[in-house]
Design a protein around this motif. Structure first.
Motif, PDB file in Angstrom:
ATOM      1  N   LEU A   1       0.882  -1.281   0.150  1.00 54.69           N
ATOM      2  CA  LEU A   1      -0.108  -0.182  -0.011  1.00 54.69           C
ATOM      3  C   LEU A   1       0.883   1.257  -0.045  1.00 54.69           C
ATOM      4  O   LEU A   1       1.938   1.479   0.467  1.00 54.69           O
ATOM      5  N   GLN A   2       0.500   2.342  -0.543  1.00 54.41           N
ATOM      6  CA  GLN A   2       1.141   3.488  -0.833  1.00 54.41           C
ATOM      7  C   GLN A   2       1.493   4.101   0.795  1.00 54.41           C
ATOM      8  O   GLN A   2       2.624   4.726   0.817  1.00 54.41           O
ATOM      9  N   SER A   3       0.611   3.728   1.432  1.00 53.20           N
ATOM     10  CA  SER A   3       0.810   4.244   2.905  1.00 53.20           C
ATOM     11  C   SER A   3       2.066   3.476   3.795  1.00 53.20           C
ATOM     12  O   SER A   3       2.369   3.899   4.808  1.00 53.20           O
ATOM     13  N   ASN A   4       2.426   2.462   3.155  1.00 48.96           N
ATOM     14  CA  ASN A   4       3.565   1.773   3.705  1.00 48.96           C
ATOM     15  C   ASN A   4       4.951   2.071   3.267  1.00 48.96           C
ATOM     16  O   ASN A   4       5.425   1.676   2.366  1.00 48.96           O
ATOM     17  N   LEU A   5       5.678   3.012   4.298  1.00 51.38           N
ATOM     18  CA  LEU A   5       6.724   3.732   3.646  1.00 51.38           C
ATOM     19  C   LEU A   5       7.914   2.560   3.818  1.00 51.38           C
ATOM     20  O   LEU A   5       7.877   2.018   4.722  1.00 51.38           O
ATOM     21  N   ALA A   6       8.849   2.811   2.969  1.00 57.05           N
ATOM     22  CA  ALA A   6       9.977   2.013   2.967  1.00 57.05           C
ATOM     23  C   ALA A   6      11.303   3.091   2.931  1.00 57.05           C
ATOM     24  O   ALA A   6      11.310   3.590   1.991  1.00 57.05           O
ATOM     25  N   TYR A   7      11.861   3.041   4.098  1.00 57.35           N
ATOM     26  CA  TYR A   7      12.998   4.032   4.191  1.00 57.35           C
ATOM     27  C   TYR A   7      14.506   3.778   3.721  1.00 57.35           C
ATOM     28  O   TYR A   7      15.258   4.402   3.813  1.00 57.35           O
ATOM     29  N   ASN A   8      14.513   2.437   3.316  1.00 56.90           N
ATOM     30  CA  ASN A   8      15.675   1.966   2.610  1.00 56.90           C
ATOM     31  C   ASN A   8      15.457   1.091   1.199  1.00 56.90           C
ATOM     32  O   ASN A   8      15.991   0.319   0.981  1.00 56.90           O
ATOM     33  N   GLU A   9      14.791   1.729   0.239  1.00 56.80           N
ATOM     34  CA  GLU A   9      14.350   1.167  -0.932  1.00 56.80           C
ATOM     35  C   GLU A   9      14.777   2.139  -2.071  1.00 56.80           C
ATOM     36  O   GLU A   9      14.213   3.481  -1.935  1.00 56.80           O
ATOM     37  N   THR A  10      15.643   1.878  -2.833  1.00 54.65           N
ATOM     38  CA  THR A  10      15.799   2.840  -4.046  1.00 54.65           C
ATOM     39  C   THR A  10      14.895   2.929  -5.339  1.00 54.65           C
ATOM     40  O   THR A  10      14.958   3.828  -6.011  1.00 54.65           O
ATOM     41  N   SER A  11      14.178   1.765  -5.559  1.00 52.73           N
ATOM     42  CA  SER A  11      13.324   1.817  -6.699  1.00 52.73           C
ATOM     43  C   SER A  11      12.041   2.644  -6.097  1.00 52.73           C
ATOM     44  O   SER A  11      11.996   3.219  -5.121  1.00 52.73           O
ATOM     45  N   THR A  12      11.241   3.111  -7.280  1.00 52.20           N
ATOM     46  CA  THR A  12      10.328   3.965  -7.203  1.00 52.20           C
ATOM     47  C   THR A  12       8.985   3.568  -7.119  1.00 52.20           C
ATOM     48  O   THR A  12       8.059   4.169  -6.753  1.00 52.20           O
ATOM     49  N   SER A  13       8.752   2.135  -7.688  1.00 56.54           N
ATOM     50  CA  SER A  13       7.397   1.667  -7.971  1.00 56.54           C
ATOM     51  C   SER A  13       6.697   1.529  -6.755  1.00 56.54           C
ATOM     52  O   SER A  13       5.398   1.301  -6.783  1.00 56.54           O
ATOM     53  N   HIS A  63       6.102   2.997  -4.038  1.00 57.74           N
ATOM     54  CA  HIS A  63       5.263   4.088  -3.790  1.00 57.74           C
ATOM     55  C   HIS A  63       4.302   4.748  -4.669  1.00 57.74           C
ATOM     56  O   HIS A  63       3.733   5.875  -4.756  1.00 57.74           O
ATOM     57  N   THR A  64       4.437   4.276  -5.786  1.00 57.15           N
ATOM     58  CA  THR A  64       3.591   4.669  -7.058  1.00 57.15           C
ATOM     59  C   THR A  64       2.269   4.004  -7.402  1.00 57.15           C
ATOM     60  O   THR A  64       2.329   2.716  -7.569  1.00 57.15           O
ATOM     61  N   PRO A  65       1.238   4.396  -7.149  1.00 56.32           N
ATOM     62  CA  PRO A  65       0.221   3.813  -7.455  1.00 56.32           C
ATOM     63  C   PRO A  65      -0.180   3.201  -8.843  1.00 56.32           C
ATOM     64  O   PRO A  65       0.422   3.564  -9.693  1.00 56.32           O
ATOM     65  N   VAL A  66      -0.654   2.085  -8.651  1.00 55.38           N
ATOM     66  CA  VAL A  66      -0.704   1.118 -10.050  1.00 55.38           C
ATOM     67  C   VAL A  66      -1.685   1.533 -10.852  1.00 55.38           C
ATOM     68  O   VAL A  66      -2.872   2.044 -10.466  1.00 55.38           O
ATOM     69  N   GLN A  67      -1.309   1.823 -12.163  1.00 54.28           N
ATOM     70  CA  GLN A  67      -2.248   2.378 -13.227  1.00 54.28           C
ATOM     71  C   GLN A  67      -3.216   1.344 -13.565  1.00 54.28           C
ATOM     72  O   GLN A  67      -2.665   0.493 -14.480  1.00 54.28           O
ATOM     73  N   VAL A  68      -4.279   1.062 -13.218  1.00 54.27           N
ATOM     74  CA  VAL A  68      -4.992  -0.295 -13.403  1.00 54.27           C
ATOM     75  C   VAL A  68      -5.528  -0.240 -14.816  1.00 54.27           C
ATOM     76  O   VAL A  68      -5.919   0.902 -15.309  1.00 54.27           O
ATOM     77  N   VAL A  69      -5.232  -1.483 -15.430  1.00 56.80           N
ATOM     78  CA  VAL A  69      -6.075  -1.659 -16.881  1.00 56.80           C
ATOM     79  C   VAL A  69      -7.135  -2.548 -16.788  1.00 56.80           C
ATOM     80  O   VAL A  69      -7.092  -3.474 -15.966  1.00 56.80           O
ATOM     81  N   PRO A  70      -8.078  -2.531 -17.805  1.00 57.27           N
ATOM     82  CA  PRO A  70      -9.212  -3.667 -17.534  1.00 57.27           C
ATOM     83  C   PRO A  70      -8.428  -4.979 -17.933  1.00 57.27           C
ATOM     84  O   PRO A  70      -7.480  -5.010 -18.642  1.00 57.27           O
ATOM     85  N   ASP A  71      -8.983  -5.735 -17.331  1.00 57.47           N
ATOM     86  CA  ASP A  71      -8.668  -7.565 -17.828  1.00 57.47           C
ATOM     87  C   ASP A  71      -8.458  -7.809 -19.018  1.00 57.47           C
ATOM     88  O   ASP A  71      -7.641  -8.533 -19.483  1.00 57.47           O
ATOM     89  N   GLU A  72      -9.256  -7.277 -19.821  1.00 54.47           N
ATOM     90  CA  GLU A  72      -9.034  -7.519 -21.553  1.00 54.47           C
ATOM     91  C   GLU A  72      -7.860  -7.386 -21.757  1.00 54.47           C
ATOM     92  O   GLU A  72      -7.301  -7.851 -23.040  1.00 54.47           O
ATOM     93  N   ALA A  73      -7.059  -6.410 -21.258  1.00 51.92           N
ATOM     94  CA  ALA A  73      -5.732  -5.891 -21.830  1.00 51.92           C
ATOM     95  C   ALA A  73      -4.792  -7.088 -21.947  1.00 51.92           C
ATOM     96  O   ALA A  73      -3.964  -7.149 -22.787  1.00 51.92           O
ATOM     97  N   ILE A  74      -4.732  -8.126 -21.085  1.00 50.71           N
ATOM     98  CA  ILE A  74      -3.844  -9.084 -21.168  1.00 50.71           C
ATOM     99  C   ILE A  74      -3.966  -9.903 -22.511  1.00 50.71           C
ATOM    100  O   ILE A  74      -2.877 -10.215 -23.127  1.00 50.71           O
ATOM    101  N   LEU A  75      -5.211  -9.889 -22.866  1.00 50.58           N
ATOM    102  CA  LEU A  75      -5.336 -10.906 -24.246  1.00 50.58           C
ATOM    103  C   LEU A  75      -5.491  -9.993 -25.564  1.00 50.58           C
ATOM    104  O   LEU A  75      -4.989 -10.142 -26.745  1.00 50.58           O
ATOM    105  N   HIS A  76      -6.043  -8.808 -25.454  1.00 49.75           N
ATOM    106  CA  HIS A  76      -6.437  -7.807 -26.518  1.00 49.75           C
ATOM    107  C   HIS A  76      -5.853  -6.635 -26.778  1.00 49.75           C
ATOM    108  O   HIS A  76      -5.900  -5.928 -27.937  1.00 49.75           O
TER     109      HIS A  76
END
Length: 280
Positions: free
Chosen positions: A226-238, A240-253
């Motif tokens: 969760l975005q509220s779960n802070l990580a004080y020793n993590e260098t990546s950025t994903s 704390h970045t909310p997932v940009q949700v796509v519809p399920d159909e994206a996987i196939l179509h």
């Protein structure tokens, strides 16, 4: 607000057991596309890392951070994945993606994984709240006792974090506490068919045996916070970045980008590799 994916009974079961199996979470068509992409996309194989168990057997994994517009990114960002994770972690904050990995446990040579908790690694990244971290495994091939399926100790997430130390090239949990857990709680072999999903808590103890069968065991694991779960020793950025949700159909179509655009973890980034939570 995402639509509910899981029933209240499933949510309660996850919190009681520390894991939840959802059969046929992905369709056979989705699994076929994911598996064929993993086999055919050169970027996935070129960025695969070999990790040794204590006997020298190897398991290959490819790990990346930001979910993109490739087929694996669409799976990670799909409404059904993010919606289910949101239900299990709670609706108090946005869902973020920590990292994903393709696990490749090949016939006869695929190595074992020691008992561990994912938070046993992620604690070093200084994530504050283990209850706001979890992983989702999607089986791409059958997983069973013969080819080294995942084992979990049911309810062990309630123990809190167990001390971890090195075991070969892996980080394993304190075996005194593991053996105490095995005397106290059920050992479960998580047999899965392609398309089945396993949702599991960051503190559940789990391991797997070497693959001594003639069949591969491949799976993809996406780890969320969760975005509220802070990580004080993590260098990546994903993380704390909310997932940009796509519809399920994206996987196939939807048109899918090459995996060459993914931000893979490189072997030279070790010791970061030791802290990502390799296995599931």
């Amino acid at each position: 607000m995402l639509r509910p994916i899981l029933s209240p009974e499933q949510v309660n079961l996850y919190h009681h057991q520390g894991y939840l199996i959802v059969k046929n979470f992905c369709s056979q068509e989705e699994v076929a596309k994911l598996y064929s992409t993993a086999l055919q996309d050169n970027a996935m194989q070129q960025n695969a890392l070999d990790l040794n168990d204590q006997t020298g057997k190897k398991t290959r994994l490819s790990l990346w951070f930001t979910p993109g517009n490739d087929v694996f990114g669409y799976l990670t960002r799909s409404e059904k994945m993010v919606g289910a994770v949101q239900q299990l972690l709670g609706n108090t904050s946005a869902v973020c993606h920590f990292h994903s990995k393709l696990m490749q446990k090949e016939p006869k040579v695929g190595g074992a994984w020691e008992w561990h908790q994912d938070y046993g690694y992620w604690y070093k990244n200084q994530f504050m709240f283990p209850d706001e971290l979890m992983s989702v495994m999607i089986a791409l091939t059958p997983a069973n006792k013969e080819n080294g399926c995942l084992q979990v100790i049911e309810g062990s997430h309630k123990m809190g974090r167990v001390n971890h130390g090195f075991a070969g090239e892996q980080v394993g949990a304190d075996m005194v506490m593991v053996n105490n857990a095995l005397k106290t709680m059920p050992l479960i072999y998580v047999a899965l068919q392609p398309g089945d999903a396993l949702f599991f808590h960051s503190n559940i103890l789990h391991r797997s045996e070497a693959n001594l069968s003639d069949a591969p065991r491949w799976s993809v694991i996406s780890c969320y916070s969760l975005q509220s779960n802070l990580a004080y020793n993590e260098t990546s950025t994903s993380w704390h970045t909310p997932v940009q949700v796509v519809p399920d159909e994206a996987i196939l179509h939807w048109e899918a980008a090459s995996l060459s655009e993914a931000d893979f973890l490189k072997k030279e980034n070790d010791p970061a590799l030791k802290e990502t939570g390799w296995e599931g």
